[in-house]
Write a protein that holds these residues in place. Structure first.
Motif, short mmCIF file in Angstrom:
data_model
loop_
_atom_site.label_atom_id
_atom_site.label_comp_id
_atom_site.label_asym_id
_atom_site.label_seq_id
_atom_site.Cartn_x
_atom_site.Cartn_y
_atom_site.Cartn_z
N GLN A 84 0.83 -1.21 0.00
CA GLN A 84 0.00 0.00 0.00
C GLN A 84 0.87 1.27 0.00
OE1 GLN A 84 -3.68 -0.04 2.35
NE2 GLN A 84 -3.17 -2.10 3.08
N ASP A 97 -5.89 1.50 3.17
CA ASP A 97 -6.35 1.37 4.56
C ASP A 97 -6.06 2.67 5.30
OD1 ASP A 97 -7.00 0.66 7.11
OD2 ASP A 97 -5.62 -1.05 7.22
N PRO A 98 -7.09 3.30 5.88
CA PRO A 98 -6.86 4.57 6.59
C PRO A 98 -5.87 4.43 7.75
CG PRO A 98 -9.19 4.23 6.20
CD PRO A 98 -8.51 2.95 5.83
N ASN A 99 -5.71 3.22 8.29
CA ASN A 99 -4.78 3.02 9.40
C ASN A 99 -3.35 2.77 8.92
OD1 ASN A 99 -6.87 3.21 11.34
ND2 ASN A 99 -7.43 1.07 10.96
N ASN A 100 -3.18 2.68 7.61
CA ASN A 100 -1.84 2.45 7.07
C ASN A 100 -0.99 3.71 7.23
OD1 ASN A 100 0.31 2.34 4.81
ND2 ASN A 100 -0.56 0.28 4.77
N PRO A 101 0.26 3.58 7.63
CA PRO A 101 1.13 4.76 7.80
C PRO A 101 1.29 5.59 6.53
CG PRO A 101 2.18 2.80 8.73
CD PRO A 101 0.97 2.34 8.01
N PHE A 135 -1.12 6.34 4.47
CA PHE A 135 -2.33 7.08 4.14
C PHE A 135 -2.10 8.57 4.43
CE2 PHE A 135 -6.63 8.67 4.45
CZ PHE A 135 -7.32 7.92 3.49
N ALA A 164 -11.34 9.18 4.90
CA ALA A 164 -10.98 7.76 4.93
C ALA A 164 -11.44 7.00 3.70
CB ALA A 164 -11.57 7.11 6.19
#
Length: 395
Positions: free
Chosen positions: A169, A185-189, A191, A197
């Motif tokens: 990602q 993924d919004p929680n991916n660093p 992002f 989101a």
């Protein structure tokens, strides 16, 4: 007919409105002392290397290269390429490793962790060519010939390797509303901060992968038509790849070193691609002005395979320089040997040699003997043949 219209109306709803983010990025192999993590990014790079090697080995063999030499070359080229690709990535995106403005707040331990992603293609190509040159010198073949054989395989390897960015990602483009937008993924660093989101992004990994696959087909078709030599196909590969890399790189929003030239500030990779394109175009034109050497061979001068020591015989004669007894000589020796054996056998009736055996040179026939009468055999004194030769014309 009505059912077909209903199916056509439902088709857009059935098609995905975006490219989903992957549900996993690798797997663990349990070991007695822990677990070994196998990253999907590494598997994509490995798949690209295997596919590129396959295509290169097929093309290399068709050019008359020595069997197995492709492995003697890539064993140097691949490690050099990985090291070069990692060094270029660290140089072009230094903040994570050295901190913003090289303030020392980065983490140097991240530099060897290539499983996290980050291989710069131009560093990989430059050092990979250095490794290939070493392998070519040791194998006695021309680097230029190998680069032409490997050019389509390089693009194929890059096309597959780019999918590792999807699993990580990373390296995506700006926001988009296109139906092939990429979910992150919004929680991916990776992002972007301050972005909703549900935002979709340009799948630049997919753009580059498709661009590279098309390039493989184009390079193979052009090489079949023009039979490029002296590394011209390699420089054509460099031109094609950089042409696509300029617009794809300009779409990306990940952190990268920015460089200002001619009043334009953009990513370092964009300027590098432009520079490489100009150099590749110049090399392609200049090499095209040179006459193709004759004979056109992949071997370095003086490293051609040795010719066979013996040439085939012509009209039954032995080849020049070939020692040994000919078939005719062996037949003659056999006749002489058989004749001598018969000379030593006594006649069953008189003990003399058979009348069909001529007298040895140097012995005179007895006086008064008719022509054709055999002289006494050597060592048999006092015994002469009494028979006379048949008259001429007798049958």
């Amino acid at each position: 007919m009505q059912s077909l219209l209903q199916a056509a109306a439902l088709a857009p709803a059935l098609l995905p409105a975006s490219i989903p983010s992957p549900g996993w990025s690798g797997f663990d192999i349990p070991l007695p002392w822990g677990a070994l993590r196998i990253h999907a990014y590494a598997l994509c790079i490995l798949a690209g290397i295997i596919a590129g090697l396959w295509l290169t080995s097929v093309r290399w063999a068709k050019r008359g290269a020595p069997e197995g030499s492709v492995w003697d070359i890539v064993i140097w080229a691949i490690p050099f390429g990985i090291i070069g690709g990692r060094l270029y990535h660290v140089f072009s995106s230094p903040d994570a490793y050295f901190g913003p403005g090289f303030d020392g707040t980065g983490d140097l331990s991240l530099i060897p962790q290539i499983q996290r992603g980050g291989l710069g293609i131009w560093g990989a190509v430059v050092l990979g060519v250095v490794g290939a040159w070493i392998g070519c010198r040791r194998s006695g073949v021309k680097l230029s010939a190998f680069l032409d054989a490997a050019a389509p395989g390089l693009l194929l390897a890059q096309a597959l390797g780019r999918w590792g960015n999807w699993f990580n990602q990373e390296l995506f483009g700006g926001p988009t509303t296109l139906p092939w937008g990429l979910q992150i993924d919004p929680n991916n660093p990776n992002f972007p901060a301050g972005v909703p989101a549900d935002t979709l992004f340009h799948p630049t990994f997919l753009y580059e992968s498709l661009w590279n696959v098309a390039g493989v087909v184009i390079l193979l078709a052009l090489d079949r038509r023009f039979s490029f030599r002296r590394s011209r196909l390699f420089w054509l590969y460099a031109m094609y790849y950089t042409l696509g890399r300029v617009w794809i790189e300009a779409m990306r929003i990940d952190d990268a070193e920015q460089v200002s030239l001619f009043g334009i500030t953009t990513r370092l990779n964009v300027w590098t691609s432009i520079l490489v394109f100009v150099l590749a175009l110049a090399a392609f034109i200049l090499l095209g002005l040179k006459k193709r050497p004759e004979p056109d061979t992949v071997y370095l001068p003086g490293r051609e395979p040795a010719e066979k020591d013996a040439a085939p015989a012509v009209d039954g004669a032995p080849a020049p320089g070939v020692t040994g007894t000919s078939e005719a000589s062996r037949d003659t020796d056999t006749v002489v040997s058989d004749s001598e054996s018969r000379d030593n056998l006594p006649d069953n009736q008189s003990g003399s040699r058979p009348s069909s055996v001529p007298a040895e040179k140097g012995e005179a026939a007895p006086a008064g003997a008719k022509p054709g009468t055999d002289a006494a055999a050597s060592g048999h004194t006092g015994s002469t043949a009494t028979g006379t030769a048949p008259e001429a014309g007798s049958k």
